[in-house]
Design an enzyme around this catalytic site. Structure first.
Site, short mmCIF file in Angstrom:
data_model
loop_
_atom_site.label_atom_id
_atom_site.label_comp_id
_atom_site.label_asym_id
_atom_site.label_seq_id
_atom_site.Cartn_x
_atom_site.Cartn_y
_atom_site.Cartn_z
N TYR A 169 37.04 19.16 15.91
CA TYR A 169 37.26 19.40 17.35
C TYR A 169 38.66 19.04 17.81
CZ TYR A 169 32.52 20.89 18.24
OH TYR A 169 31.36 21.63 18.25
N ASP A 171 26.26 15.74 15.62
CA ASP A 171 26.06 16.09 14.21
C ASP A 171 27.35 16.54 13.50
OD1 ASP A 171 26.58 18.66 15.03
OD2 ASP A 171 24.57 19.43 14.65
P1 NAD Z 1 19.50 26.55 23.75
O1 NAD Z 1 19.93 27.17 25.03
O2 NAD Z 1 18.92 27.39 22.69
O3 NAD Z 1 18.43 25.40 24.06
C1 NAD Z 1 18.47 24.55 25.15
C2 NAD Z 1 17.13 24.50 25.86
O4 NAD Z 1 17.25 23.54 26.92
C3 NAD Z 1 16.71 25.82 26.50
O5 NAD Z 1 15.44 26.21 26.05
C4 NAD Z 1 16.73 25.51 28.00
O6 NAD Z 1 15.73 26.20 28.75
C5 NAD Z 1 16.49 24.02 28.01
N1 NAD Z 1 16.89 23.32 29.22
C6 NAD Z 1 17.95 23.55 30.02
N2 NAD Z 1 17.97 22.68 31.04
C7 NAD Z 1 16.90 21.86 30.88
C8 NAD Z 1 16.38 20.75 31.60
N3 NAD Z 1 16.98 20.32 32.71
N4 NAD Z 1 15.27 20.14 31.15
C9 NAD Z 1 14.66 20.59 30.03
N5 NAD Z 1 15.10 21.63 29.30
C10 NAD Z 1 16.21 22.26 29.72
O7 NAD Z 1 20.78 25.76 23.20
P2 NAD Z 1 21.12 25.23 21.73
O8 NAD Z 1 22.29 25.98 21.21
O9 NAD Z 1 19.91 25.17 20.89
O10 NAD Z 1 21.65 23.77 22.05
C11 NAD Z 1 20.85 22.79 22.69
C12 NAD Z 1 21.70 21.61 23.09
O11 NAD Z 1 22.03 20.83 21.96
C13 NAD Z 1 23.04 21.96 23.74
O12 NAD Z 1 23.33 21.00 24.74
C14 NAD Z 1 24.02 21.82 22.62
O13 NAD Z 1 25.33 21.63 23.06
C15 NAD Z 1 23.44 20.61 21.95
N6 NAD Z 1 23.87 20.35 20.58
C16 NAD Z 1 24.48 19.16 20.37
C17 NAD Z 1 24.86 18.79 19.13
C18 NAD Z 1 25.57 17.50 18.97
O14 NAD Z 1 26.28 17.31 18.01
N7 NAD Z 1 25.47 16.56 19.91
C19 NAD Z 1 24.62 19.65 18.04
C20 NAD Z 1 24.00 20.87 18.27
C21 NAD Z 1 23.60 21.22 19.56
C1 G6P Z 2 28.54 21.07 16.29
C2 G6P Z 2 28.77 20.03 17.35
C3 G6P Z 2 27.86 20.27 18.51
C4 G6P Z 2 28.03 21.66 19.05
C5 G6P Z 2 27.80 22.66 17.94
C6 G6P Z 2 28.14 24.06 18.39
O1 G6P Z 2 27.30 20.90 15.71
O2 G6P Z 2 28.57 18.73 16.87
O3 G6P Z 2 28.09 19.30 19.49
O4 G6P Z 2 27.12 21.90 20.09
O5 G6P Z 2 28.63 22.36 16.84
O6 G6P Z 2 27.75 24.96 17.40
P1 G6P Z 2 27.56 26.50 17.72
O7 G6P Z 2 27.07 27.05 16.45
O8 G6P Z 2 26.54 26.54 18.84
O9 G6P Z 2 28.89 27.00 18.14
MN MN Z 3 28.59 17.33 18.62
#
Ligand code: NAD
Ligand code: G6P
Ligand code: MN
Length: 454
Positions: free
Chosen positions: A277, A169
């Site tokens: 990044y 995102d």
């Molecule tokens: P969070 O810890 O609040 O949520 C993650 C959830 O995943 C937790 O509830 C945890 O119990 C669960 N989990 C862990 N291992 C698991 C498994 N093997 N199977 C099923 N569930 C499992 O974290 P968050 O800050 O909400 O972020 C969630 C994910 O999204 C992270 O990997 C974060 O880096 C990613 N993210 C990616 C983007 C992107 O741009 N690609 C943007 C925002 C967040």
């Molecule tokens: C952006 C990136 C994600 C990352 C997040 C971290 O959205 O695209 O890949 O996980 O920032 O944000 P935070 O608020 O958790 O530092």
């Molecule tokens: Mn990302």
């Protein structure tokens, strides 16, 4: 349609569900399932999700909270994945261990990202296998789980036929900020070109209603010495505040430096707009200097996004009142839901996705997982071909790509030497000796999460 959200207990689930529910007709969604390995966390988030679906938006979408894979994935059309393997506790280690050795400590970049990748590869492969076993034959996994770059390389290598699209995102978050800075209200009229790896790329053009706005943007960034909208800058206290709306989460806390860094990079290299990044690689030393090794982004997130959300849910349970500012809704959820619409309805809309290069960037390897624009239809991404990229960007990308490929090979082969090569090759690491010190500390901290390295 049945949509299963893996990582149902994520801080992003409520926002994603809201975006899905607002598009329920285009998605023809009948049921949303949440799946998580942490029952307590998912049950709590489920309370808010239930309110969004059945109180706020009054939909008739069925909600199922599941802890059983067969039930969670059965006949699912879409799987939206966002697992954080090891939770915020391990994110904190990813950020703090490298800092102790004078290196960038970050969620997805540098040694922290490599460590997070090593934890996440096999749980992601397990999820693909579960989808293959239980979901509809033409399922799509849309994956946000980080580190998306390493995850996508591991999936390409280990499960080449999996129907998975990895996404991020950050580019859209940057476009949101650009739109606000340039006072563009209808951001859907912004079209951009971009190339890179995940969390490692550049915007090469940005147009609004057919007009090139890069020059305007350059001037804006130069004058303000930062890429943040003037309206946000007026209220610096709000930018640092622990409470308040999560809507602009990318501007909160230490994210401030990241937008400042865009200015610093563009003062030297004004042609392209860097993904935020790139700061961690191009300004690694400066990042370490302004970081506090005892308080990193993981601490900020736990004290703000996570605690505001869980306290907000508690308050709702006590009073029946929901404060919508406690959860993040907007571009992050809209993006993944819109991508699902393009796949389901074969719209051929244009999205940035992380996908196998296959010649799209001629001077990058055929099998590199790159982040580039593609048209999305029911068969998946049709990547838009680009020109050769310049030496500077190509050199940086090759170093990062090979570092990530080595990390994936290290995980698959259980190879300490390849892991050490991956850490040594990363641009944020000054020497082989430091790489080894960080790697050894990471092995210790990740016991029970990492495959054994010999
Ligand atoms: P969070 O810890 O609040 O949520 C993650 C959830 O995943 C937790 O509830 C945890 O119990 C669960 N989990 C862990 N291992 C698991 C498994 N093997 N199977 C099923 N569930 C499992 O974290 P968050 O800050 O909400 O972020 C969630 C994910 O999204 C992270 O990997 C974060 O880096 C990613 N993210 C990616 C983007 C992107 O741009 N690609 C943007 C925002 C967040
Ligand atoms: C952006 C990136 C994600 C990352 C997040 C971290 O959205 O695209 O890949 O996980 O920032 O944000 P935070 O608020 O958790 O530092
Ligand atoms: Mn990302």
């Amino acid at each position: 349609m049945i949509i299963t959200i893996v990582g149902g207990g994520s801080t992003f689930t409520a926002g994603i569900v809201k975006s899905i529910a607002l598009r329920k007709d285009e998605l023809d969604v009948k049921e949303i399932r949440m799946y998580d390995i942490n029952k307590e966390r998912q049950d709590t988030i489920g309370v808010l999700v239930d309110w969004i679906l059945h109180e706020e938006l009054k939909t008739d979408i069925k909600l199922t909270l599941s802890y059983d894979k067969a039930e969670a994935y059965k006949d699912a059309d879409f799987i939206f994945a966002q697992m954080r393997v090891g939770g915020y506790a391990m994110r904190e280690q990813d950020e703090k261990i490298p800092l102790r050795h004078g290196c960038v400590g970050q969620e997805t970049c540098g040694c922290g990202g490599l460590a997070y990748g090593m934890r996440t590869i096999f749980p992601m492969i397990e999820m693909i296998d579960d989808a293959e076993k239980y979901a509809k034959k033409d399922y799509w996994i849309l994956n946000y789980s980080n580190p998306a770059s390493i995850v996508s390389e591991a999936c390409r290598k280990l499960r080449p036929n999996a129907r998975i699209i990895n996404i991020c995102d950050m580019p859209i978050a940057i476009i949101d900020v650009v739109a606000a800075a340039l006072e563009i209200k209808d951001k859907e009229n912004i079209v951009y070109d971009y190339f890179g790896l995940n969390h490692f790329g550049w915007f090469t053009s940005i147009e609004y209603k057919g007009e090139d706005v890069m020059d305007k943007l350059r001037k804006y960034i130069h004058e303000h010495e930062i890429l943040l909208p003037a309206a946000y800058l007026k209220d610096k206290a709000a930018l640092q505040s622990k409470k308040g709306s999560e809507q602009n989460r990318h501007t909160k806390g230490s994210w401030y430096y990241v937008w400042k860094g865009v200015y610093e990079i563009m003062e030297n290299f004004p042609e392209k707009l860097p993904n935020t990044y790139l700061n961690y690689y191009l300004q690694a030393k400066e990042f370490v200097e302004h970081s506090d090794p005892n308080r990193t982004r993981a601490n900020e997130v736990v004290e703000t996004r996570e605690s505001n959300l869980f306290e907000g849910i508690k308050k709702y349970q006590e009073t029946g009142i929901v404060d919508e500012t406690v959860f993040y809704a907007g571009s992050h959820g809209d993006w993944i839901a819109d991508l699902a619409i393009a796949l389901k309805n074969d719209t051929k809309a244009r999205f940035l996705v992380i996908t196998e290069n296959r010649g799209a960037i001629p001077n990058m390897p055929y099998d590199a997982m790159v982040e580039v624009p593609a048209y999305i239809g029911k068969k998946g991404p049709e990547v838009i071909a680009q020109d050769n990229i310049p030496l500077f960007e190509q050199g940086l990308m090759m170093q990062q790509l090979n570092c990530e490929k080595l990390l994936v090979e290290a995980a698959i082969e259980g190879s300490y030497e390849k892991a050490l090569k991956a850490f040594t090759l990363n641009k944020t690491v000054p020497s082989m000796k430091v790489a080894k010190e960080v790697l050894d500390d990471m092995i210790e901290a990740n016991k029970g999460y990492w495959p054994e390295l010999k």
